[in-house]
Structures are given as C-alpha cells and as structure tokens.
Design an enzyme around this catalytic site. Structure first.
Site, mmCIF file in Angstrom:
data_model
loop_
_atom_site.group_PDB
_atom_site.id
_atom_site.type_symbol
_atom_site.label_atom_id
_atom_site.label_comp_id
_atom_site.label_asym_id
_atom_site.label_seq_id
_atom_site.Cartn_x
_atom_site.Cartn_y
_atom_site.Cartn_z
ATOM 1 C CE1 TYR A 31 1.129 -0.211 4.386
ATOM 2 C CE2 TYR A 31 0.057 1.927 4.316
ATOM 3 C CZ TYR A 31 0.884 1.032 4.949
ATOM 4 O OH TYR A 31 1.470 1.371 6.137
ATOM 5 C CE LYS A 144 3.374 3.369 3.596
ATOM 6 N NZ LYS A 144 3.938 3.592 4.944
ATOM 7 C CD GLU A 176 9.985 1.895 10.311
ATOM 8 O OE1 GLU A 176 9.772 2.911 9.626
ATOM 9 O OE2 GLU A 176 9.833 0.740 9.869
ATOM 10 C CG LEU A 200 8.014 2.007 4.829
ATOM 11 C CD1 LEU A 200 7.978 3.403 4.261
ATOM 12 C CD2 LEU A 200 8.326 1.002 3.719
HETATM 13 C C1 LIG Z 1 4.595 4.647 5.691
HETATM 14 C C2 LIG Z 1 5.533 4.421 6.836
HETATM 15 C C3 LIG Z 1 6.463 5.397 7.240
HETATM 16 C C4 LIG Z 1 6.490 6.809 6.695
HETATM 17 O O1 LIG Z 1 6.640 6.887 5.321
HETATM 18 P P1 LIG Z 1 6.183 8.172 4.520
HETATM 19 O O2 LIG Z 1 6.498 7.846 3.115
HETATM 20 O O3 LIG Z 1 6.986 9.325 5.033
HETATM 21 O O4 LIG Z 1 4.722 8.358 4.789
HETATM 22 C C5 LIG Z 1 7.390 5.056 8.210
HETATM 23 N N1 LIG Z 1 7.371 3.835 8.799
HETATM 24 C C6 LIG Z 1 6.471 2.895 8.464
HETATM 25 C C7 LIG Z 1 6.510 1.581 9.151
HETATM 26 C C8 LIG Z 1 5.521 3.163 7.478
HETATM 27 O O5 LIG Z 1 4.623 2.222 7.164
#
Ligand SMILES: *Cc1c(COP(=O)(O)O)cnc(C)c1O
Length: 276
Positions: A31, A144, A176, A200
C-alpha cells in the site's frame, strides 16, 4: 467516501470485496498513503515508485505505471473535490481459493480512495508523546506491506499510554515508529536509522533529508540507541500524515522542542507551498 477506484473501475457506492482476496486472507499485498495539499498531489512520483518497488519485492507484477496511478489520483481529487486530504492505495496479489502458495493465474486487485484530512497542526506546534517498545516485526520492513500486525500491536500500546507513536527498538537500536520514521538532533547533527531492511524508507524522511541539506544541517544515516534518544537535544517523527512532528515526551521523560526542528518544519512547509 465519494468516488472510489476499484479494479479498473470508478465506483460511487459500496464495492464488493471477494472473501478470496489474498489481501483479506493473508495481508498479501502492499500500500501507499499519498498527501494532497490544496488539491495538488505531494511527492506522488516518489510514492508510486516505492509502490512499484514494494510490488516487485514480493513478486507482484503490476501493469500500471507511476503516471497511471497519478492519473487515477487526479481524477479522484477532482471528482471528490479534495483540498487537504490523503489518498490510500492498496494492491493485493489477487483473488484465488485460499492457499499460501502464489496462485497460477490471478490479476492484482487495486483499490484507491481519497479522504479529507487537515494538516496535523496541533501536534506540529505543541509536540507529541511517544513510547518505546520492542520491535517485533519481520525483517523486511523496507516493504510497505499490508501485513501490519506488528505495527498495529505497537500503535495500540502507544494509544493505551496516551501516546501518538510507538518508537520501536530492535537489539538495542532504535529503528522507527509504527507508522513513522524517527530522528534525533544532537549537537546540531540530525541522525536517523539507515534505510535498510529494518525500516520503511519514508518519502517524508527523504524530503527532510533535502531540507537538512538546504539548511546545512548535517544529516547522518546512523542507528542510535534508546539512551541516545533520551539524551537527544531534539526528537522528531515524520510521515506523510505527521509531516515533521516534534516529540515532547518519550515514556516518562519530557523533551523540549528545539530550534532545528522549527527550521526543518519551516523548510518542509516551503516544499508544500513553493509559491509562498
Ligand atoms: C509509511 C511508513 C512510514 C512513513 O513513510 P512516509 O512515506 O513518510 O509516509 C514510516 N514507517 C512505516 C513503518 C511506514 O509504514
């Protein structure tokens, strides 16, 4: 929800999801969440390039290009009159009788919808609380994936502790958040976990990297410990929906919002509204 894109069609009412969709049964899909500011897509190319990469990493073959996805988003924005909002995009491996093994012949199922969402002004202004906890996720956090159980459990623990985010720690290293990237500022340098299989690689993280470069703030992709997090001068979390959000509490420890966070927020805002 307004107009929705589902499997090649634009639909105005409820869509019917197959019980045999592998996204539904296995979380077998990927996604993206893309920002809309003043009716315009923000960093959409980067998001759809990442979608294509995620798909390829789990061997889903997509027929659509970055431009195809952008065209769908633009139609949804126009028809749904989205000003400030988010677009959710998901692709599953397809529909087939339940079996872990990839089906021989099935087409990926794509769902794209938009919704209104204001910028997170309060959190950006006043800061948010986070908690730390163990990172129990799999070892391909660079994808993702729709499989978000580890992230969901972490976020729920944060919610119960009145926190906005769960900062995850694996083998003594901060990775993260459950849905955001984590940064610390120490002695004028910005640190964040390297973009490898343990996190990610956020698009917002990349924009922050560019902002830091423009502001001459050293940007170092180097992992740090929870002690370094507590000891930081400033702490930030970032994502498409959170933008640049300062952390004012980690577990029981209160943190101040510092000047470099404010500079990064301002630089980020100038990327959103390049004319102003
Ligand atoms: C989507 C997501 C992010 C942030 O990504 P962006 O592209 O900045 O929205 C960070 N960590 C995880 C686990 C995510 O799923």
């Amino acid at each position: 929800m307004g107009l929705i894109y589902y499997n090649g069609e634009y639909i105005n009412d409820n869509i019917a999801i197959s019980p045999d969709d592998r996204g539904y049964q296995f979380g077998d899909g990927i996604y993206e969440v893309v920002r809309v500011y003043e009716g315009r897509l923000f960093t959409a190319e980067a998001h759809f390039e990442r979608l294509l990469r995620s798909a390829s990493e789990i061997q889903i073959e997509l027929a659509s290009t970055v431009d195809d996805y952008i065209a769908i988003c633009e139609r949804l924005i126009a028809e749904n009159r989205v000003q400030d909002g988010l677009i959710y995009v998901q692709v599953t491996r397809g529909i087939a009788k339940r079996n872990h093994i990839f089906p021989e012949s099935t087409e990926p199922v794509t769902l794209i919808y938009s919704y209104d969402s204001a910028r997170p002004v309060q959190g950006m202004e006043e800061g948010v609380k986070v908690i730390t906890l163990e990172d129990i996720r799999w070892l391909r956090c660079d994808i993702k994936s729709l499989n978000l159980l580890g992230n969901v459990l972490a976020k729920q623990q944060a919610h119960i502790a009145d926190a906005v985010e769960a900062v995850q720690v694996r083998d003594g290293i901060v990775t993260e958040g459950a849905s955001s990237n984590v940064f610390i500022i120490k002695d004028g340098t910005l640190y964040t976990h390297p973009a490898n299989h343990l996190i990610l690689n956020g698009i917002t993280r990349k924009v922050i990297k560019r902002c830091a470069e423009e502001l001459n703030i050293p940007f170092v992709e180097q992992a740090f410990t929870p002690d370094a997090l507590y000891d930081a001068d400033e702490v930030i979390i970032s994502s498409t929906s959170l933008e640049v959000t300062p952390v004012t509490q980690i577990d029981d420890q209160v943190m101040a919002i510092g000047p470099l966070t404010r500079k990064l927020q301002q630089a980020f805002k100038e990327k959103i509204y390049p004319a102003s």
